[in-house]
Design a protein around this motif. Structure first.
Motif, PDB file in Angstrom:
ATOM      1  N   GLU A   1      12.568  -9.656   7.167  1.00  0.00           N
ATOM      2  CA  GLU A   1      12.288  -8.292   6.714  1.00  0.00           C
ATOM      3  C   GLU A   1      12.178  -7.365   7.905  1.00  0.00           C
ATOM      4  OE1 GLU A   1       9.575  -8.471   2.745  1.00  0.00           O
ATOM      5  OE2 GLU A   1       8.627  -9.048   4.628  1.00  0.00           O
TER       6      GLU A   1
ATOM      7  N   LEU B   1      -0.365  -7.215  -0.300  1.00  0.00           N
ATOM      8  CA  LEU B   1      -1.766  -6.916  -0.056  1.00  0.00           C
ATOM      9  C   LEU B   1      -2.547  -6.963  -1.364  1.00  0.00           C
ATOM     10  CD1 LEU B   1      -1.459  -3.995   2.493  1.00  0.00           C
ATOM     11  CD2 LEU B   1      -2.250  -6.302   2.945  1.00  0.00           C
TER      12      LEU B   1
ATOM     13  N   HIS C   1      -0.462  -5.724  -4.991  1.00  0.00           N
ATOM     14  CA  HIS C   1       0.813  -5.052  -5.186  1.00  0.00           C
ATOM     15  C   HIS C   1       1.697  -6.059  -5.897  1.00  0.00           C
ATOM     16  CE1 HIS C   1       0.108  -1.556  -2.501  1.00  0.00           C
ATOM     17  NE2 HIS C   1      -0.946  -2.283  -2.333  1.00  0.00           N
TER      18      HIS C   1
ATOM     19  N   VAL D   1       3.616   3.937   0.711  1.00  0.00           N
ATOM     20  CA  VAL D   1       4.948   3.844   1.310  1.00  0.00           C
ATOM     21  C   VAL D   1       5.266   5.079   2.126  1.00  0.00           C
ATOM     22  CG1 VAL D   1       5.896   2.249  -0.383  1.00  0.00           C
ATOM     23  CG2 VAL D   1       5.978   4.688  -0.847  1.00  0.00           C
TER      24      VAL D   1
ATOM     25  N   MET E   1       0.857  -1.197   0.000  1.00  0.00           N
ATOM     26  CA  MET E   1       0.000   0.000   0.000  1.00  0.00           C
ATOM     27  C   MET E   1       0.890   1.242   0.000  1.00  0.00           C
ATOM     28  SD  MET E   1      -3.024  -1.154  -0.121  1.00  0.00           S
ATOM     29  CE  MET E   1      -4.266  -0.095   0.550  1.00  0.00           C
TER      30      MET E   1
ATOM     31  N   PHE F   1       0.929  -0.970  -7.648  1.00  0.00           N
ATOM     32  CA  PHE F   1      -0.152  -1.934  -7.494  1.00  0.00           C
ATOM     33  C   PHE F   1      -1.061  -1.900  -8.709  1.00  0.00           C
ATOM     34  CE2 PHE F   1      -3.274   1.363  -6.690  1.00  0.00           C
ATOM     35  CZ  PHE F   1      -2.541   2.361  -6.061  1.00  0.00           C
TER      36      PHE F   1
ATOM     37  N   PRO G   1      10.746   6.340   2.164  1.00  0.00           N
ATOM     38  CA  PRO G   1       9.556   5.624   1.665  1.00  0.00           C
ATOM     39  C   PRO G   1       9.739   4.128   1.890  1.00  0.00           C
ATOM     40  CG  PRO G   1      10.389   7.147   0.007  1.00  0.00           C
ATOM     41  CD  PRO G   1      11.417   7.085   1.087  1.00  0.00           C
TER      42      PRO G   1
ATOM     43  N   LEU H   1       8.753 -13.696   7.667  1.00  0.00           N
ATOM     44  CA  LEU H   1       8.470 -12.313   7.997  1.00  0.00           C
ATOM     45  C   LEU H   1       9.581 -11.721   8.838  1.00  0.00           C
ATOM     46  CD1 LEU H   1       4.693 -12.434   8.938  1.00  0.00           C
ATOM     47  CD2 LEU H   1       5.686 -11.365   6.941  1.00  0.00           C
TER      48      LEU H   1
ATOM     49  N   VAL I   1       9.282 -14.036   1.590  1.00  0.00           N
ATOM     50  CA  VAL I   1       8.688 -12.714   1.380  1.00  0.00           C
ATOM     51  C   VAL I   1       7.216 -12.799   1.753  1.00  0.00           C
ATOM     52  CG1 VAL I   1       8.332 -10.848  -0.266  1.00  0.00           C
ATOM     53  CG2 VAL I   1      10.253 -12.406  -0.564  1.00  0.00           C
ATOM     54  N   SER I   2       6.741 -11.832   2.507  1.00  0.00           N
ATOM     55  CA  SER I   2       5.336 -11.881   2.920  1.00  0.00           C
ATOM     56  C   SER I   2       4.429 -11.622   1.726  1.00  0.00           C
ATOM     57  CB  SER I   2       5.082 -10.848   4.018  1.00  0.00           C
ATOM     58  OG  SER I   2       5.643  -9.615   3.666  1.00  0.00           O
TER      59      SER I   2
ATOM     60  N   SER J   1      10.944   5.318  -5.825  1.00  0.00           N
ATOM     61  CA  SER J   1      10.706   4.477  -4.652  1.00  0.00           C
ATOM     62  C   SER J   1       9.590   5.036  -3.786  1.00  0.00           C
ATOM     63  CB  SER J   1      11.987   4.351  -3.831  1.00  0.00           C
ATOM     64  OG  SER J   1      12.316   5.631  -3.320  1.00  0.00           O
ATOM     65  N   ALA J   2       9.240   6.302  -4.030  1.00  0.00           N
ATOM     66  CA  ALA J   2       8.230   6.926  -3.189  1.00  0.00           C
ATOM     67  C   ALA J   2       6.817   6.582  -3.633  1.00  0.00           C
ATOM     68  CB  ALA J   2       8.410   8.440  -3.192  1.00  0.00           C
ATOM     69  N   GLN J   3       6.714   5.747  -4.673  1.00  0.00           N
ATOM     70  CA  GLN J   3       5.377   5.410  -5.135  1.00  0.00           C
ATOM     71  C   GLN J   3       5.090   3.947  -4.877  1.00  0.00           C
ATOM     72  OE1 GLN J   3       6.283   7.124  -9.088  1.00  0.00           O
ATOM     73  NE2 GLN J   3       4.127   7.680  -9.068  1.00  0.00           N
ATOM     74  N   ALA J   4       3.872   3.674  -4.431  1.00  0.00           N
ATOM     75  CA  ALA J   4       3.454   2.296  -4.231  1.00  0.00           C
ATOM     76  C   ALA J   4       3.041   1.748  -5.592  1.00  0.00           C
ATOM     77  CB  ALA J   4       2.291   2.250  -3.260  1.00  0.00           C
TER      78      ALA J   4
ATOM     79  N   ASP K   1      -7.518   8.371  -9.504  1.00  0.00           N
ATOM     80  CA  ASP K   1      -7.415   9.025  -8.206  1.00  0.00           C
ATOM     81  C   ASP K   1      -7.571  10.535  -8.235  1.00  0.00           C
ATOM     82  OD1 ASP K   1      -5.077   7.190  -6.045  1.00  0.00           O
ATOM     83  OD2 ASP K   1      -7.263   7.317  -6.104  1.00  0.00           O
TER      84      ASP K   1
END
Lengths: 382, 405
Positions: free
Chosen positions: A284, B142, B162, A3, A1, B193, A58, A281, B138-139, B188-191, B260
């Protein structure tokens, strides 16, 4: 979601932590100079430049377990000590309070006003210390710079990210129950009356236009709520009237705050989602912790400054009872360091933790082994 | 359990001056935790204030006051979920299978999504949980949305998250295809998805964080799915996509994409998608959009629902529908009913129509429902005539169902 969520999460939870500690310090009649020192030490650790630098990068949000470790460390950045049960209760209060604030924010962007409310209060705690005040203002300016230009869409994503983080937490807080902002099932009341958010129109009107974009008809309908227009927008400047009350200090000395452990069984399954496969988990999380805590400069207390233990409960017996009776599903689980494969990361974290000195307190209940082991043990107990 | 009343509950009444005629309103209050009409949680009265409606009364202010029709919805038995619903928009997908007397439901919990099937009366039959597995250690990322795409020869279940888009057979049993999102020129500042899913003839269109819409060509069967085209028309993350078969034309569909910043683009599908109309935004996100008979219905972050003409892009209707962001819209195509749900706990049903003389789009409010203390995040009609609908809410571990009486 999003950052860009971590700084807001951290600062607001930190603010709530300070509200609770301030209330308990006064309720427990800790001498003024000691209490001030505790708050000053915690606040200066929180707003330390290197730590803030790491925080504002971020990044994704990490698990509640990982974040809890940071607050544990923060709470012990002074001569004050907290038992496990008190630390658990503190964290419960912090998270439920901020969850409430996020949920009730009229606009997603208002979470920034909530953050500013917390920072305004924090500045009140340290108004006699210009150096720390300067640090807080630096962070304030950084917030304005980064978040001041975010779009409504980005704030909505931040809101969604925060709500996913708080999903399924239903701990009942006595102040919330008494004020009727929380129901007995732990869910918050969402009022359908009062002012609408700034920029939203009061529901109930249908406007129809012709092909020349002229309004030709206006109809009212019953929307079911009892809303009125918003009267003023809060200030996003360094100083100003925030208008919004969410994020201001709701505790006072005479209002003991209790939490009630009640996890309804139907929420169990969704809570355990996070505990699936803990080891993948953990890696990380450890990276994240190493970075963040590496930036945390804990002041080493000079000389044999006597510490003291703060109790979040009214009596020691209550605290002991709380520790024994905390439901299984609400325990903040262990980050199992030993089990991780990454030996290098292990060593780095161990090195960081060796730098932390904890003055030995005979009152610390659990295993009081050697100093270096203390922090590792503390993390393992989470 | 209907209590006829001559006066509305004071706390629900509007502060505006009332006409001399009997004040009429239909607002149903629903407690989310209850199982159904028979099972009431203690201490939470179920309020149903219901009186018949009369149209065309004018108030002191000279404004037309429209009352609600006497149609009523009754709360049906809820369907329990393994995990509570996440605070996302468009967080409920419904696949109606009337031939098999089944309905499929899809809800996102967070790192997992739940697919379940239910018989009439809401009896749950089978359920499955889906996750996006990206690798060892890696988890799982979402999930942003789960949605069924009905194509001419098959139905696919699409999951966006994502990092990935995954497509399954309609019961979620087998993954047919997956697509990794390209980081491209992401800072890197953008998510990163994917979000926004719709079927358009034999294509599946999926939106992304960059504003690009990916168009996948789907064969009648098998896994040979190909990324056909990337549509550029948006600069901000896509929120939702809606499609409708083009009027009078077979094998052609119209599609509307939203983002958005509130920008809406209307496209005509084909081997190459053509942009027909672009409706500018005003900085407010448009989380949900629908398309019906050349009418674009868009829900916004400021609680507004706006109706535009898809061909000209002209705004015909502006409804101050909700006090918080709209989280979902759905359409019952047989009757032109629009369902709107928002974070303000309310769900409303509207009737769309075209004035036969002027061709203007008109709307009528039909029904309102309050889901107490629940930030609604998903809402869908469960049949094409709009006589039943289902709702999900943040942290609700059940799907609420409503049927008209």
């Amino acid at each position: 979601m999003s950052v860009r969520t971590l700084p807001l999460l951290f600062l607001n939870l930190g603010g709530e932590m300070l509200y609770v500690l301030d209330q308990r310090l006064r309720a427990q009649n800790i001498p003024g100079d000691k209490a001030r020192k505790v708050l000053n030490d915690i606040i200066s650790t929180m707003f330390n430049r290197k730590f803030m630098e790491e925080l504002f990068k971020p990044q994704e949000l990490y698990s509640k377990k990982a974040l809890r470790t940071v607050y544990d460390r923060l709470a012990h950045a002074s001569i004050m000590r907290l038992n496990q049960a008190s630390m658990d209760k503190l964290y419960d209060l912090m998270t439920m309070a901020f969850k409430y604030q996020v949920l009730l924010c009229p606009r997603p962007k208002d979470v920034l006003l909530v953050t500013f409310n917390h920072l305004d209060s924090i500045k009140g705690f340290i108004r006699d210390s210009p150096t720390i005040l300067h640090l807080v203002d630096e962070t304030f300016r950084q917030l304005i710079e980064i978040y001041g230009s975010l779009s409504a869409g980005e704030f909505q994503l931040i809101r969604q990210t925060l709500l996913i983080f708080f999903q399924d937490l239903h701990i009942r807080v006595s102040t919330f129950l008494k004020d009727k902002v929380q129901n007995s099932n732990g869910r918050f009341v969402l009022p359908v009356s009062g002012p609408v958010p700034w920029g939203t129109e009061v529901p109930g009107v249908i406007r129809m236009f012709n092909d020349k974009s002229e309004e030709v008809k206006k109809i009212e309908f019953n929307h079911g709520g009892d809303y009125v227009a918003a009267y003023k927008e809060g200030s996003f400047e360094l100083y100003g009237d925030r208008v919004l009350k969410l994020g201001t200090n709701m505790y006072s000395v005479n209002r003991p705050v209790e939490t009630h452990m009640s996890a309804t069984s139907k929420n169990l399954a969704s809570r355990t989602q996070e505990n699936i496969a803990p080891n993948p988990l953990a890696k990380e999380e450890l990276n994240f912790l190493a970075r963040l805590m590496g930036g945390m400069e804990i002041k080493k207390t000079s000389g044999p400054e006597p510490g003291f233990r703060l109790n979040l409960f009214t009596t020691d017996e209550e605290e002991e009872h709380a520790a024994l009776s905390r439901p299984e599903e609400l325990s903040y689980e262990v980050i199992n360091i030993q089990a991780t494969q990454d030996q290098q990361r292990n060593e780095e974290l161990a090195r960081i933790m060796e730098e932390f000195e904890i003055t030995e307190q005979p009152e610390i209940t659990e295993q009081s082994a050697s100093k270096g082991d203390d922090l590792l043990a503390m993390m393992d107990r989470l | 359990m209907v209590a006829p009343a001559t006066a509305p509950r004071a706390s629900r009444s509007s502060p505006r001056p009332r006409p001399e005629a009997v004040r009429q309103c239909v607002v149903s209050m629903v407690a989310a935790d209850s199982e159904g009409p028979e099972d009431r949680p203690s201490g939470k009265p179920d309020l149903r204030v219901e009186v018949e409606g009369v149209a065309g009364v004018t108030s002191d202010l000279g404004v037309d006051l429209q009352y609600l029709s006497p149609r009523m919805f009754r709360r049906e038995r809820s369907i329990p979920l393994r995990g509570s619903a996440a605070a996302l928009s468009n967080n409920l997908s419904v696949l109606q299978l009337p031939a098999r007397d089944l309905t499929h439901f899809g809800v996102v919990h967070g790192p997992s999504a739940q697919i379940l099937s239910a018989a009439p009366e809401g009896v749950p039959l089978a359920q499955r949980q889906l996750q996006v597995k990206v690798g060892v250690g890696v988890s799982p990322p979402l999930i942003t949305q789960v949605h069924w795409c009905v194509l001419p020869f098959r139905v696919l279940l699409v999951l966006t998250s994502h990092r990935r888009i995954q497509m399954y057979e309609s019961d979620g049993s087998l993954m047919v295809y997956w697509h990794a999102l390209d980081s491209g020129d992401a800072s890197s500042a953008q998510a990163m998805f994917a979000r926004g899913i719709a079927a358009s003839v034999h294509f599946i269109c999926v939106g992304t964080w960059s504003g690009r819409v990916l168009v996948f060509d789907i064969p009648a069967k098998g896994p040979n799915i190909v990324l056909n085209e990337e549509l550029t028309g948006h600069q901000t993350p896509i929120t939702d996509i809606a499609t409708e078969r083009a009027q009078g034309q077979d094998g052609v569909a119209d599609m509307v994409t939203a983002d958005d910043s509130g920008v809406l683009c209307v496209w005509r599908s084909g081997t190459v998608f053509t942009l027909l109309t672009r409706i500018p935004g005003f900085g407010v996100p448009c989380p949900s959009v629908q398309l019906w008979q050349g009418i674009v219905a868009a829900g916004y972050g400021d609680g507004q629902v706006r109706l535009y003409d898809a061909t000209t892009g002209a705004l015909h209707v502006q409804i101050s529908a909700h006090a918080r962001t709209v989280s979902a819209l759905d359409l019952a195509p047989e009757v032109g009913k629009l369902l709107s749900a928002a974070e303000d706990t309310f769900v409303h049903i509207w009737k769309l129509s075209r004035n036969p003389e002027s061709g203007s789009i008109e709307v009528e409010h039909c029904h309102g429902e309050c889901i107490s203390d629940t930030q609604v995040c998903g809402a869908r009609f469960c049949d094409p005539s709009g006589s039943s609908f289902a709702v999900t809410g943040y942290e609700l571990a059940e799907i609420l169902r409503f049927n008209s009486v």
